[in-house]
Design a protein around this motif. Sequence first.
Motif, PDB file in Angstrom:
ATOM      1  N   ARG A 279      59.794  46.277  33.630  1.00  0.00           N
ATOM      2  CA  ARG A 279      59.803  46.884  34.956  1.00  0.00           C
ATOM      3  C   ARG A 279      61.088  47.499  35.332  1.00  0.00           C
ATOM      4  O   ARG A 279      62.047  46.771  34.872  1.00  0.00           O
ATOM      5  CB  ARG A 279      59.256  45.755  35.925  1.00  0.00           C
ATOM      6  CG  ARG A 279      57.975  45.007  35.648  1.00  0.00           C
ATOM      7  CD  ARG A 279      56.873  46.019  35.642  1.00  0.00           C
ATOM      8  NE  ARG A 279      55.556  45.247  35.579  1.00  0.00           N
ATOM      9  CZ  ARG A 279      55.021  44.985  34.093  1.00  0.00           C
ATOM     10  NH1 ARG A 279      55.618  45.469  32.902  1.00  0.00           N
ATOM     11  NH2 ARG A 279      54.044  44.310  34.047  1.00  0.00           N
ATOM     12  N   CYS A 335      64.081  44.950  34.749  1.00  0.00           N
ATOM     13  CA  CYS A 335      63.338  43.452  34.867  1.00  0.00           C
ATOM     14  C   CYS A 335      62.612  43.033  33.791  1.00  0.00           C
ATOM     15  O   CYS A 335      61.733  43.807  33.255  1.00  0.00           O
ATOM     16  CB  CYS A 335      62.700  43.426  36.183  1.00  0.00           C
ATOM     17  SG  CYS A 335      63.651  43.659  37.648  1.00  0.00           S
ATOM     18  N   VAL A 337      59.362  40.996  32.321  1.00  0.00           N
ATOM     19  CA  VAL A 337      58.211  39.807  32.858  1.00  0.00           C
ATOM     20  C   VAL A 337      57.719  39.378  31.367  1.00  0.00           C
ATOM     21  O   VAL A 337      57.526  40.021  30.508  1.00  0.00           O
ATOM     22  CB  VAL A 337      57.263  40.765  33.616  1.00  0.00           C
ATOM     23  CG1 VAL A 337      57.853  41.323  34.927  1.00  0.00           C
ATOM     24  CG2 VAL A 337      56.606  42.102  32.644  1.00  0.00           C
ATOM     25  N   ASP A 339      54.471  38.369  31.225  1.00  0.00           N
ATOM     26  CA  ASP A 339      53.118  38.399  31.067  1.00  0.00           C
ATOM     27  C   ASP A 339      52.516  38.498  29.669  1.00  0.00           C
ATOM     28  O   ASP A 339      53.017  39.567  28.876  1.00  0.00           O
ATOM     29  CB  ASP A 339      52.653  39.638  31.979  1.00  0.00           C
ATOM     30  CG  ASP A 339      52.806  39.453  33.467  1.00  0.00           C
ATOM     31  OD1 ASP A 339      53.348  38.240  33.697  1.00  0.00           O
ATOM     32  OD2 ASP A 339      52.641  40.252  34.066  1.00  0.00           O
ATOM     33  N   ARG A 393      66.142  39.166  43.301  1.00  0.00           N
ATOM     34  CA  ARG A 393      64.816  39.391  43.763  1.00  0.00           C
ATOM     35  C   ARG A 393      64.527  39.357  45.488  1.00  0.00           C
ATOM     36  O   ARG A 393      63.393  40.164  45.877  1.00  0.00           O
ATOM     37  CB  ARG A 393      64.039  38.309  43.218  1.00  0.00           C
ATOM     38  CG  ARG A 393      63.728  38.357  41.752  1.00  0.00           C
ATOM     39  CD  ARG A 393      62.626  37.350  41.369  1.00  0.00           C
ATOM     40  NE  ARG A 393      63.354  35.950  41.237  1.00  0.00           N
ATOM     41  CZ  ARG A 393      63.774  35.463  40.127  1.00  0.00           C
ATOM     42  NH1 ARG A 393      63.662  36.146  38.942  1.00  0.00           N
ATOM     43  NH2 ARG A 393      64.515  34.251  40.074  1.00  0.00           N
ATOM     44  N   SER A 401      58.272  36.500  39.405  1.00  0.00           N
ATOM     45  CA  SER A 401      58.012  36.522  37.696  1.00  0.00           C
ATOM     46  C   SER A 401      59.014  37.724  37.232  1.00  0.00           C
ATOM     47  O   SER A 401      58.974  37.766  36.107  1.00  0.00           O
ATOM     48  CB  SER A 401      56.534  36.771  37.419  1.00  0.00           C
ATOM     49  OG  SER A 401      56.102  38.014  37.989  1.00  0.00           O
ATOM     50  N   TRP A 402      59.554  38.602  38.077  1.00  0.00           N
ATOM     51  CA  TRP A 402      60.429  39.529  37.636  1.00  0.00           C
ATOM     52  C   TRP A 402      61.959  38.747  37.365  1.00  0.00           C
ATOM     53  O   TRP A 402      62.381  38.555  38.559  1.00  0.00           O
ATOM     54  CB  TRP A 402      60.299  40.650  38.591  1.00  0.00           C
ATOM     55  CG  TRP A 402      59.113  41.544  38.455  1.00  0.00           C
ATOM     56  CD1 TRP A 402      58.109  41.041  38.318  1.00  0.00           C
ATOM     57  CD2 TRP A 402      59.092  42.855  38.931  1.00  0.00           C
ATOM     58  NE1 TRP A 402      57.147  42.245  38.388  1.00  0.00           N
ATOM     59  CE2 TRP A 402      57.704  43.260  38.833  1.00  0.00           C
ATOM     60  CE3 TRP A 402      60.131  43.818  39.358  1.00  0.00           C
ATOM     61  CZ2 TRP A 402      57.284  44.494  39.156  1.00  0.00           C
ATOM     62  CZ3 TRP A 402      59.625  44.923  39.664  1.00  0.00           C
ATOM     63  CH2 TRP A 402      58.207  45.558  39.533  1.00  0.00           C
ATOM     64  N   ASP A 403      62.516  39.174  36.005  1.00  0.00           N
ATOM     65  CA  ASP A 403      63.822  38.378  35.936  1.00  0.00           C
ATOM     66  C   ASP A 403      64.677  39.712  35.883  1.00  0.00           C
ATOM     67  O   ASP A 403      64.514  40.190  34.729  1.00  0.00           O
ATOM     68  CB  ASP A 403      63.811  37.650  34.520  1.00  0.00           C
ATOM     69  CG  ASP A 403      63.370  36.236  34.707  1.00  0.00           C
ATOM     70  OD1 ASP A 403      63.215  35.707  35.803  1.00  0.00           O
ATOM     71  OD2 ASP A 403      63.082  35.648  33.752  1.00  0.00           O
TER      72      ASP A 403
END
Length: 432
Positions: A279, A335, A337, A339, A393, A401-403
């Motif tokens: 992302r 970022c 994620v 998932d 964040r 959940s976005w690092d």
Amino acid sequence: MSEVRIVGIDGLPEVGAGDDLAQLLFATGAELADGDILLVTSKVVSKAEGRLVRATDREAAIDAEAVRVVARRGRTRIVENRQGLVMAAAGVDASNTPSGTVLLLPEDPDASARTLRKRLHELTGKRVGIVITDTFGRPWRNGLTDVAIGAAGVSVLEDHRGRVDSHGNELALTVTAIADELAAAADLVKGKTSGRPVAIVRGLAHFVTEEDGDGVRPLIRPAEEDLFRLGTSEAIREAVHGRRTVRSFTAEPVDAGAVRRAVAAAITAPAPHHTTPWRFVLVESAVARTRLLDAMLSAWNRDLVELDGWDPDRVARRVRRGDVLRNAPYLVVPCLVMDGSHAYPDARRAAAEREMFVVAMGAAVENMLVTLAGEGLGTAWVSSTMFCRPTVRSALDLPASWDPMGAIAVGRPAAPAPSRPPRDPEAFYTVR
């Protein structure tokens, strides 16, 4: 009615090193008139100048004449040669030469044209123009054509800008390559196999100048204006090698479209399990950037003092590195994620799973940096957001959940990057 005549000159003998080419042309009995333009195939000029060399390896001869590879496919190379011309095989010709030899282009085709013009004037008293030609292929077009590689006493370009067409429209872009048009037209009577290397164009005396002029240099597009300078693989290679960390930017705004194109390239990176773990937060507003960087600065100051025990001076030096983000006209926060990742109860395998996703993130970031370099933009990847992820964040209102994986400063470089000696790749691999 206007008329242009193109006449091939017959009777020119085989030319050898040291021959007086003008004298050989004069001896053919061809009548010259003031305002004539002579189109001379470079091959006979090269032979007269002793550019026929022994070379059992044509590829080595091309290497010696080339300064830069522009495109390569198999054994075919398009290169920029020492004369500044971009052409196939650097102009090294192995046809119509004795076995074991190759013919190189004239060392300085413009100087050759000036010498030939002066000598013909001495012999005939006529004011003529000279164009030395060679055969080129063309991007996007099949077939070869002759173009000018040297000139003297000829206006090589005709600038129509500012003129008005038959409908009253002002021309804004049209500049005609007169010397190239002359070269192509003359080749219709010279031909490739006729043994007729010289032609006279008559009826265009208005393109013949009193002075020798600048030669073909005005025809060669400067590198900074050339949108098609590189082939695909070469463009990628150039962008990769030319990508350098830039820490000082101009105030020129960044084209948001260029960044979006870089995102499109970034997300072609490989990723585990058919996931899309990338992302990108495009920080385009000054308000969002200030909020982010002020929050990060506060977090860094607190953590470095409270957690690491740094003194204020050391903290100030460390956070000053973040100025590149504050001074850049555009920021991107990549970022990660997770998932689609697999859950493992074993800590070792769980760590390896995350590492796979981090590698995918790195590949995406590199794709972005290289693409932005290809857009003429400078970048600096800075890791600081990774050390205060909750703060980032919160400042950017991102999902938990976005690092954040660092930040990328983007902008037009304020100055060329300092030179860096190439790294020896052999120091970085091991063969088993």
